[in-house]
Design a protein around this motif. Structure first.
Motif, PDB file in Angstrom:
ATOM      1  N   SER A  16     -17.282  85.609 -58.204  1.00 40.93           N
ATOM      2  CA  SER A  16     -16.679  84.292 -58.388  1.00 40.93           C
ATOM      3  C   SER A  16     -17.616  83.451 -59.246  1.00 40.93           C
ATOM      4  CB  SER A  16     -16.472  83.625 -57.013  1.00 40.93           C
ATOM      5  OG  SER A  16     -16.529  82.217 -57.124  1.00 40.93           O
ATOM      6  N   THR A  17     -17.097  82.848 -60.293  1.00 42.71           N
ATOM      7  CA  THR A  17     -17.953  82.006 -61.147  1.00 42.71           C
ATOM      8  C   THR A  17     -18.486  80.823 -60.353  1.00 42.71           C
ATOM      9  OG1 THR A  17     -15.988  80.856 -61.973  1.00 42.71           O
ATOM     10  CG2 THR A  17     -16.845  82.669 -63.331  1.00 42.71           C
ATOM     11  N   GLN A  40     -12.414  88.081 -61.876  1.00 40.37           N
ATOM     12  CA  GLN A  40     -13.153  87.773 -60.655  1.00 40.37           C
ATOM     13  C   GLN A  40     -12.658  88.700 -59.547  1.00 40.37           C
ATOM     14  OE1 GLN A  40     -14.188  83.091 -60.576  1.00 40.37           O
ATOM     15  NE2 GLN A  40     -12.054  83.550 -60.251  1.00 40.37           N
ATOM     16  N   ARG A  44     -12.154  82.339 -55.574  1.00 34.04           N
ATOM     17  CA  ARG A  44     -11.939  81.536 -54.369  1.00 34.04           C
ATOM     18  C   ARG A  44     -11.098  80.296 -54.650  1.00 34.04           C
ATOM     19  NH1 ARG A  44     -16.232  79.052 -52.593  1.00 34.04           N
ATOM     20  NH2 ARG A  44     -17.785  79.534 -54.181  1.00 34.04           N
ATOM     21  N   GLY A  45     -10.176  79.999 -53.727  1.00 35.51           N
ATOM     22  CA  GLY A  45      -9.501  78.713 -53.691  1.00 35.51           C
ATOM     23  C   GLY A  45     -10.202  77.874 -52.633  1.00 35.51           C
ATOM     24  N   ARG A  46      -9.541  76.805 -52.214  1.00 35.52           N
ATOM     25  CA  ARG A  46     -10.142  75.985 -51.163  1.00 35.52           C
ATOM     26  C   ARG A  46      -9.852  76.629 -49.804  1.00 35.52           C
ATOM     27  NH1 ARG A  46      -7.979  70.905 -50.790  1.00 35.52           N
ATOM     28  NH2 ARG A  46      -6.024  71.940 -51.211  1.00 35.52           N
ATOM     29  N   ARG A  49      -9.155  80.300 -49.228  1.00 37.11           N
ATOM     30  CA  ARG A  49      -8.010  80.980 -49.849  1.00 37.11           C
ATOM     31  C   ARG A  49      -8.479  81.733 -51.094  1.00 37.11           C
ATOM     32  NH1 ARG A  49      -4.527  75.960 -48.238  1.00 37.11           N
ATOM     33  NH2 ARG A  49      -5.619  74.964 -49.945  1.00 37.11           N
ATOM     34  N   GLU A  52      -6.204  84.558 -57.503  1.00 38.27           N
ATOM     35  CA  GLU A  52      -5.963  85.902 -58.030  1.00 38.27           C
ATOM     36  C   GLU A  52      -5.509  85.842 -59.482  1.00 38.27           C
ATOM     37  OE1 GLU A  52      -3.296  88.155 -55.418  1.00 38.27           O
ATOM     38  OE2 GLU A  52      -3.775  86.653 -53.905  1.00 38.27           O
ATOM     39  N   LYS A 111       2.626  75.975 -60.081  1.00 37.82           N
ATOM     40  CA  LYS A 111       1.188  75.761 -60.300  1.00 37.82           C
ATOM     41  C   LYS A 111       0.733  76.540 -61.535  1.00 37.82           C
ATOM     42  CE  LYS A 111      -2.994  76.164 -57.418  1.00 37.82           C
ATOM     43  NZ  LYS A 111      -3.453  75.862 -56.057  1.00 37.82           N
ATOM     44  N   ASN A 135      -3.792  79.657 -65.616  1.00 40.76           N
ATOM     45  CA  ASN A 135      -2.986  80.840 -65.950  1.00 40.76           C
ATOM     46  C   ASN A 135      -2.568  80.772 -67.411  1.00 40.76           C
ATOM     47  OD1 ASN A 135      -3.070  81.639 -63.238  1.00 40.76           O
ATOM     48  ND2 ASN A 135      -1.214  80.490 -62.748  1.00 40.76           N
TER      49      ASN A 135
HETATM   50  C1  BT5 Z   1      -7.209  76.314 -55.835  1.00 42.79           C
HETATM   51  O1  BT5 Z   1      -7.302  76.472 -54.485  1.00 42.79           O
HETATM   52  O2  BT5 Z   1      -6.208  76.103 -56.447  1.00 42.79           O
HETATM   53  C2  BT5 Z   1      -8.536  76.436 -56.527  1.00 42.79           C
HETATM   54  C3  BT5 Z   1      -8.592  77.578 -57.490  1.00 42.79           C
HETATM   55  C4  BT5 Z   1      -9.895  77.621 -58.237  1.00 42.79           C
HETATM   56  C5  BT5 Z   1     -10.059  78.891 -58.987  1.00 42.79           C
HETATM   57  C6  BT5 Z   1     -11.253  78.863 -59.908  1.00 42.79           C
HETATM   58  S1  BT5 Z   1     -11.305  80.253 -60.941  1.00 42.79           S
HETATM   59  C7  BT5 Z   1     -12.910  79.899 -61.426  1.00 42.79           C
HETATM   60  C8  BT5 Z   1     -13.634  79.396 -60.198  1.00 42.79           C
HETATM   61  N1  BT5 Z   1     -14.222  80.466 -59.446  1.00 42.79           N
HETATM   62  C9  BT5 Z   1     -13.652  80.615 -58.244  1.00 42.79           C
HETATM   63  O3  BT5 Z   1     -13.964  81.490 -57.414  1.00 42.79           O
HETATM   64  N2  BT5 Z   1     -12.707  79.682 -58.072  1.00 42.79           N
HETATM   65  C10 BT5 Z   1     -12.611  78.809 -59.230  1.00 42.79           C
HETATM   66  P1  BT5 Z   1      -6.106  76.230 -53.453  1.00 42.79           P
HETATM   67  O4  BT5 Z   1      -5.516  74.875 -53.646  1.00 42.79           O
HETATM   68  O5  BT5 Z   1      -6.691  76.557 -52.161  1.00 42.79           O
HETATM   69  O6  BT5 Z   1      -5.019  77.269 -53.886  1.00 42.79           O
HETATM   70  C11 BT5 Z   1      -5.150  78.617 -53.595  1.00 42.79           C
HETATM   71  C12 BT5 Z   1      -3.741  79.156 -53.512  1.00 42.79           C
HETATM   72  O7  BT5 Z   1      -3.150  79.183 -54.824  1.00 42.79           O
HETATM   73  C13 BT5 Z   1      -3.658  80.590 -53.010  1.00 42.79           C
HETATM   74  O8  BT5 Z   1      -3.613  80.624 -51.619  1.00 42.79           O
HETATM   75  C14 BT5 Z   1      -2.340  81.070 -53.633  1.00 42.79           C
HETATM   76  O9  BT5 Z   1      -1.234  80.613 -52.869  1.00 42.79           O
HETATM   77  C15 BT5 Z   1      -2.299  80.295 -54.946  1.00 42.79           C
HETATM   78  N3  BT5 Z   1      -2.765  81.104 -56.074  1.00 42.79           N
HETATM   79  C16 BT5 Z   1      -3.672  82.114 -56.098  1.00 42.79           C
HETATM   80  N4  BT5 Z   1      -3.845  82.569 -57.339  1.00 42.79           N
HETATM   81  C17 BT5 Z   1      -3.030  81.826 -58.137  1.00 42.79           C
HETATM   82  C18 BT5 Z   1      -2.736  81.807 -59.532  1.00 42.79           C
HETATM   83  N5  BT5 Z   1      -3.341  82.625 -60.405  1.00 42.79           N
HETATM   84  N6  BT5 Z   1      -1.831  80.896 -59.975  1.00 42.79           N
HETATM   85  C19 BT5 Z   1      -1.214  80.053 -59.156  1.00 42.79           C
HETATM   86  N7  BT5 Z   1      -1.437  80.023 -57.817  1.00 42.79           N
HETATM   87  C20 BT5 Z   1      -2.328  80.898 -57.325  1.00 42.79           C
END
Ligand code: BT5
Length: 250
Positions: A16-17, A40, A44-46, A49, A52, A111, A135
């Motif tokens: 993860s960056t 990656q 990671r999301g928040r 989560r 992907e 999203k 994306n």
């Molecule tokens: C986010 O969390 O939306 C924050 C995402 C941040 C990603 C970046 S990538 C570079 C950096 N390095 C990391 O490891 N992370 C950051 P959240 O609001 O919790 O949303 C996560 C949710 O979005 C997941 O549970 C899925 O439902 C959905 N999701 C996952 N991958 C997705 C995608 N490519 N496009 C749209 N939705 C996605």
């Protein structure tokens, strides 16, 4: 502030960056260090989560900022990065996503990008690692309402092209975080870009759900909700837009 010197590290594959950059921030790396990756393995999301994306299909990057703000202003830092990403997309392909409080860029309900901001305290003041996934050619996991730049515009943008313009836009907004007037300007731009304003929303908090109408964001970027006439200010939470309530987004 003097203009930021960006130092960009590229990874073919990384866990993860954000994880990598948080570790560098703990080692007192200066503002302007940026990591981006083609893939990656543990994005990671928040709230634990996952984020992907297939290899090469997204901008996956993290940016180290050291703004002169209080931890309470974290949401304004998120806004600064999100607004810069939005402006970069407008410049590159005309796609103008709205922001969904607290950390999404959306086209309609889909999203197109998500942000993960993490604070590192101690050492050389407050550090914020702003991670963003956008994306580009793939619309995210099939079970998620998501979209991509390609789907919205027919344009194929490379991750590095978007990163370049995003950093350019960030250079305009980042100094605003350091002054009262600048923060007010950012807050106003944020307010105008938020699809959440005017919406009836359900906010999932750790202690349970709250329904109300999102009326504005305050000076720190926190969401102000009208809950049956009582004003409530939220600094974190998961927002679900329930339905439009009058005015709507700018
Ligand atoms: C986010 O969390 O939306 C924050 C995402 C941040 C990603 C970046 S990538 C570079 C950096 N390095 C990391 O490891 N992370 C950051 P959240 O609001 O919790 O949303 C996560 C949710 O979005 C997941 O549970 C899925 O439902 C959905 N999701 C996952 N991958 C997705 C995608 N490519 N496009 C749209 N939705 C996605």
């Amino acid at each position: 502030m003097a203009s930021i010197i960006w130092r960009v590290e590229h990874f073919g594959e990384i866990d993860s960056t954000n994880t990598w950059l948080v570790a560098r921030a703990k080692e007192d790396a200066p503002e302007g260090l940026v990591a981006y990756a083609d893939f990656q393995s543990a994005g990671r999301g928040r709230l634990d989560r996952q984020w992907e994306s297939p290899a090469g299909a997204s901008l996956l990057c993290s940016i180290l900022l050291r703004p002169h703000v209080e931890p309470d202003d974290l949401q304004l830092v998120v806004a600064c990065v999100a607004l810069s990403a939005r402006a970069a997309l407008v410049r590159l392909c005309g796609v103008r996503p709205m922001l969904k409080w607290p950390n999404d860029l959306v086209v309609g309900d889909a999203k197109i990008a998500g942000l993960l901001a993490e604070i590192v305290t101690g050492g050389d003041g407050l550090a914020v690692v702003g991670g963003i996934g956008v994306n580009l050619t793939n619309g995210g996991p099939p079970d998620v309402l998501a979209t991509s730049v390609l789907e919205q515009s027919g344009v194929t943008i490379t991750p590095v092209a978007l990163l370049d313009i995003l950093l350019d836009e960030l250079e305009i907004r980042r100094p605003k975080l350091d002054t009262v007037e600048g923060r007010a300007e950012l807050r106003d731009e944020y307010h105008r870009a938020l699809a959440t304003i005017g919406q009836l929303v359900r906010v999932e908090l750790l202690q349970g759900a709250v329904n109300g109408v999102a009326t504005s964001v305050d000076g720190s970027g926190r969401l102000v909700l009208d809950v049956d006439g009582a004003m409530m200010t939220l600094s974190a939470g998961d927002v679900v837009h329930v339905r439009s309530h009058g005015g709507g987004a700018a």
